[in-house]
Design a protein around this motif. Structure first.
Motif, PDB file in Angstrom:
ATOM      1  N   GLY A 257      37.033  38.302  46.011  1.00 52.27           N
ATOM      2  CA  GLY A 257      38.137  38.745  46.854  1.00 52.27           C
ATOM      3  C   GLY A 257      38.626  40.129  46.493  1.00 52.27           C
ATOM      4  O   GLY A 257      39.025  40.899  47.375  1.00 52.27           O
ATOM      5  N   MET A 258      38.585  40.458  45.218  1.00 49.43           N
ATOM      6  CA  MET A 258      38.996  41.803  44.792  1.00 49.43           C
ATOM      7  C   MET A 258      38.019  42.858  45.318  1.00 49.43           C
ATOM      8  O   MET A 258      38.425  43.967  45.690  1.00 49.43           O
ATOM      9  N   ILE A 259      36.738  42.523  45.361  1.00 43.43           N
ATOM     10  CA  ILE A 259      35.748  43.437  45.939  1.00 43.43           C
ATOM     11  C   ILE A 259      36.026  43.624  47.433  1.00 43.43           C
ATOM     12  O   ILE A 259      36.066  44.752  47.941  1.00 43.43           O
ATOM     13  N   ALA A 260      36.242  42.513  48.135  1.00 47.71           N
ATOM     14  CA  ALA A 260      36.516  42.573  49.578  1.00 47.71           C
ATOM     15  C   ALA A 260      37.788  43.361  49.875  1.00 47.71           C
ATOM     16  O   ALA A 260      37.918  43.991  50.930  1.00 47.71           O
ATOM     17  N   ASN A 261      38.723  43.331  48.926  1.00 45.92           N
ATOM     18  CA  ASN A 261      39.991  44.039  49.087  1.00 45.92           C
ATOM     19  C   ASN A 261      39.862  45.547  48.821  1.00 45.92           C
ATOM     20  O   ASN A 261      40.813  46.298  49.001  1.00 45.92           O
ATOM     21  N   GLY A 262      38.678  45.969  48.351  1.00 43.87           N
ATOM     22  CA  GLY A 262      38.492  47.374  47.997  1.00 43.87           C
ATOM     23  C   GLY A 262      39.017  47.712  46.620  1.00 43.87           C
ATOM     24  O   GLY A 262      39.185  48.882  46.272  1.00 43.87           O
ATOM     25  N   THR A 263      39.287  46.674  45.801  1.00 45.85           N
ATOM     26  CA  THR A 263      39.802  46.874  44.443  1.00 45.85           C
ATOM     27  C   THR A 263      38.950  46.079  43.450  1.00 45.85           C
ATOM     28  O   THR A 263      39.440  45.155  42.795  1.00 45.85           O
ATOM     29  N   PRO A 264      37.661  46.400  43.329  1.00 40.76           N
ATOM     30  CA  PRO A 264      36.784  45.624  42.434  1.00 40.76           C
ATOM     31  C   PRO A 264      37.300  45.632  41.003  1.00 40.76           C
ATOM     32  O   PRO A 264      37.869  46.621  40.542  1.00 40.76           O
ATOM     33  N   PHE A 265      37.068  44.519  40.320  1.00 38.82           N
ATOM     34  CA  PHE A 265      37.669  44.283  39.004  1.00 38.82           C
ATOM     35  C   PHE A 265      36.602  44.303  37.918  1.00 38.82           C
ATOM     36  O   PHE A 265      35.589  43.621  38.028  1.00 38.82           O
ATOM     37  N   GLN A 266      36.854  45.091  36.878  1.00 41.14           N
ATOM     38  CA  GLN A 266      36.061  44.998  35.655  1.00 41.14           C
ATOM     39  C   GLN A 266      37.020  44.915  34.486  1.00 41.14           C
ATOM     40  O   GLN A 266      37.932  45.740  34.361  1.00 41.14           O
ATOM     41  N   GLY A 267      36.829  43.913  33.643  1.00 41.46           N
ATOM     42  CA  GLY A 267      37.725  43.740  32.501  1.00 41.46           C
ATOM     43  C   GLY A 267      37.939  42.275  32.216  1.00 41.46           C
ATOM     44  O   GLY A 267      37.062  41.446  32.450  1.00 41.46           O
ATOM     45  N   ILE A 268      39.128  41.952  31.721  1.00 37.55           N
ATOM     46  CA  ILE A 268      39.499  40.573  31.417  1.00 37.55           C
ATOM     47  C   ILE A 268      40.411  40.066  32.525  1.00 37.55           C
ATOM     48  O   ILE A 268      41.498  40.610  32.738  1.00 37.55           O
ATOM     49  N   LEU A 269      39.968  39.024  33.225  1.00 34.65           N
ATOM     50  CA  LEU A 269      40.810  38.386  34.227  1.00 34.65           C
ATOM     51  C   LEU A 269      41.374  37.105  33.618  1.00 34.65           C
ATOM     52  O   LEU A 269      40.629  36.231  33.188  1.00 34.65           O
ATOM     53  N   TYR A 270      42.684  37.045  33.588  1.00 38.66           N
ATOM     54  CA  TYR A 270      43.398  35.905  32.996  1.00 38.66           C
ATOM     55  C   TYR A 270      43.974  35.071  34.131  1.00 38.66           C
ATOM     56  O   TYR A 270      44.718  35.580  34.973  1.00 38.66           O
ATOM     57  N   ALA A 271      43.641  33.798  34.159  1.00 42.93           N
ATOM     58  CA  ALA A 271      44.235  32.876  35.120  1.00 42.93           C
ATOM     59  C   ALA A 271      45.114  31.886  34.374  1.00 42.93           C
ATOM     60  O   ALA A 271      44.628  31.113  33.555  1.00 42.93           O
ATOM     61  N   GLY A 272      46.422  31.961  34.633  1.00 43.04           N
ATOM     62  CA  GLY A 272      47.345  30.950  34.137  1.00 43.04           C
ATOM     63  C   GLY A 272      47.340  29.809  35.131  1.00 43.04           C
ATOM     64  O   GLY A 272      47.755  29.983  36.279  1.00 43.04           O
TER      65      GLY A 272
END
Length: 416
Positions: A257-272
């Motif tokens: 979804g972050m890619i589709a939003n135009g904001t691709p994510f690289q790093g640590i994704l934390y889900a609470g």
């Protein structure tokens, strides 16, 4: 290999300590770091997290191979963007991608667009409209400052009056400044909370072992919310099936979804997350390692963290292995935390357990200089063994005007 870690707390101490374990790593610098890190061979650097120009100049001068960003504020200030513009390698999300933590409303929109399970919500800037919504929905209900609030901008209101008081503090009294000018009001979710973090590179998601954090200041989950008073891993009352469901229905859709939003994510994704009767749901997303979860998760990593980051920066699949051992970490905080707290107390030596320092000052003799002062961590074949080790070490310490919770990990022992 020379590595720079941005940040100064216990999380960054744990990251830097893990990096320096790799025999190929010559130096790990930490900006600003803290003097307690020196005990593990980490080199503090007196450059502020928001001094991007100074940090870039340091990285160039010391021929830093790559930089690891610990806290959220530098990410949201665009430190990754600035380093990349300077042609320097850095691990962490861009400013645009870090908004998954920087705005609760942004995160909710990503979840809504990608059918990621979470609590129903509404966002408000109007106090009167927010109050009317609370009165319509009724308590229990959750009130959150939209922006960053150092773990203190969430109120789980058990009555309408508590919710309205929280709204007054955020929208009328401006308690969190511009970070509280908008609030998100959510339905209350019942269940067992847990933290699921992953190394992410675009659509590639590599989950970590899970942990459980303790946010309230006092035993029995009493008192105000804090940045975290302790954590443990594994979390036996959360099944592997629930974790795998969360990876498939939450982490992977979020990355795509972050890619589709135009904001691709690289790093640590934390889900609470919270394990509800309807399956795992998202409480919050963060764009970096959790604190204090990092201090109990990284000790369980048996492969090289440095090589892992190298692989992700090269968009290659890393080799990641974990220990079956348990880890328990207990935060020692200054008396009065999270409100006005004491300072200047001497830090005693802790025998037999790793210590991750955060709010400390001094050189040869460390003293307290922050709300959360340090965390003591222990490993064991079982949670019971790890817990016994950490509390034995704390019982032997001579603490002055400091406190800690005595029930970190109790939930796991009671339920199993």
């Amino acid at each position: 290999m020379n590595i720079l870690v941005i940040g100064s707390g216990g999380r960054e101490h744990a990251i830097a300590k893990k990096l320096i374990e790799d025999e190929r790593v010559t130096n790990v610098y930490c900006a600003k770091g803290n003097p307690g890190m020196k005990k593990d061979g980490i080199i503090p650097v007196n450059i502020a997290e928001d001094d991007h120009t100074g940090l870039i100049a340091f990285a160039e001068e010391k021929q830093i191979d790559w930089t690891f960003v610990g806290p959220e504020i530098p990410l949201l200030n665009g430190i990754v963007d600035d380093f990349q513009k300077a042609g320097l390698k850095i691990f962490g999300p861009t400013k645009a991608a870090a908004m998954i933590e920087g705005s609760k409303e942004f995160a909710k929109k990503i979840m809504s667009q990608n059918k990621i399970p979470t609590a129903d919500y509404q966002a408000f800037t109007s106090y009167d409209e927010a109050v009317a919504y609370v009165e319509e929905k009724g308590a229990p209900i959750v009130v959150k400052a939209d922006g960053l609030a150092a773990g203190k901008g969430v109120v789980v209101a058990e009555t309408n009056e508590q919710a309205i008081q929280a709204l007054h503090e955020m929208l009328k009294e401006n308690r969190f400044g511009q970070n509280g000018e908008k609030v998100v009001i959510e339905e209350f979710l019942a269940g067992e909370e847990f933290s699921l973090m992953a190394f992410v590179d675009g659509s590639a998601v590599y989950p970590m072992v899970i942990a459980q954090d303790h946010k309230r200041a006092y035993d029995g989950d009493k008192g105000p919310n804090t940045g975290g008073m302790g954590a443990y891993s594994p979390v036996p009352q959360i099944s592997d099936e629930v974790v795998q469901t969360a990876v498939e229905t939450i982490l992977k859709p979020a990355a795509k979804g972050m890619i589709a939003n135009g904001t691709p994510f690289q790093g640590i994704l934390y889900a609470g997350l919270i394990a509800t009767a309807d399956g795992p749901k998202v409480i919050e997303f963060n764009a970096r390692f959790g604190d204090p979860e990092t201090q109990v998760i990284l000790p369980r990593l048996t492969s090289s963290l440095a090589q892992l980051v190298i692989d992700l920066l090269a968009h290659q699949e890393p080799n990641i292995t974990w220990s079956d051992q348990a880890a328990v970490g207990v935060v020692v905080a200054a008396e009065g935390y999270p409100q006005n707290y004491a300072a200047g107390m001497p830090i005693p030596s802790i025998e037999g357990c790793p210590v991750y320092y955060s709010g400390v000052a001094g050189e040869d003799n460390l003293s307290a200089n922050g709300g959360r002062v340090f965390l003591v961590e222990a490993n064991g074949e079982t949670l019971e063994e790890a817990r016994e080790k950490v509390y034995r070490a704390l019982a032997d310490a001579k603490l002055s005007k400091m406190f800690y919770r005595y029930d970190i990990g109790d939930k796991a022992l009671i339920k199993n």
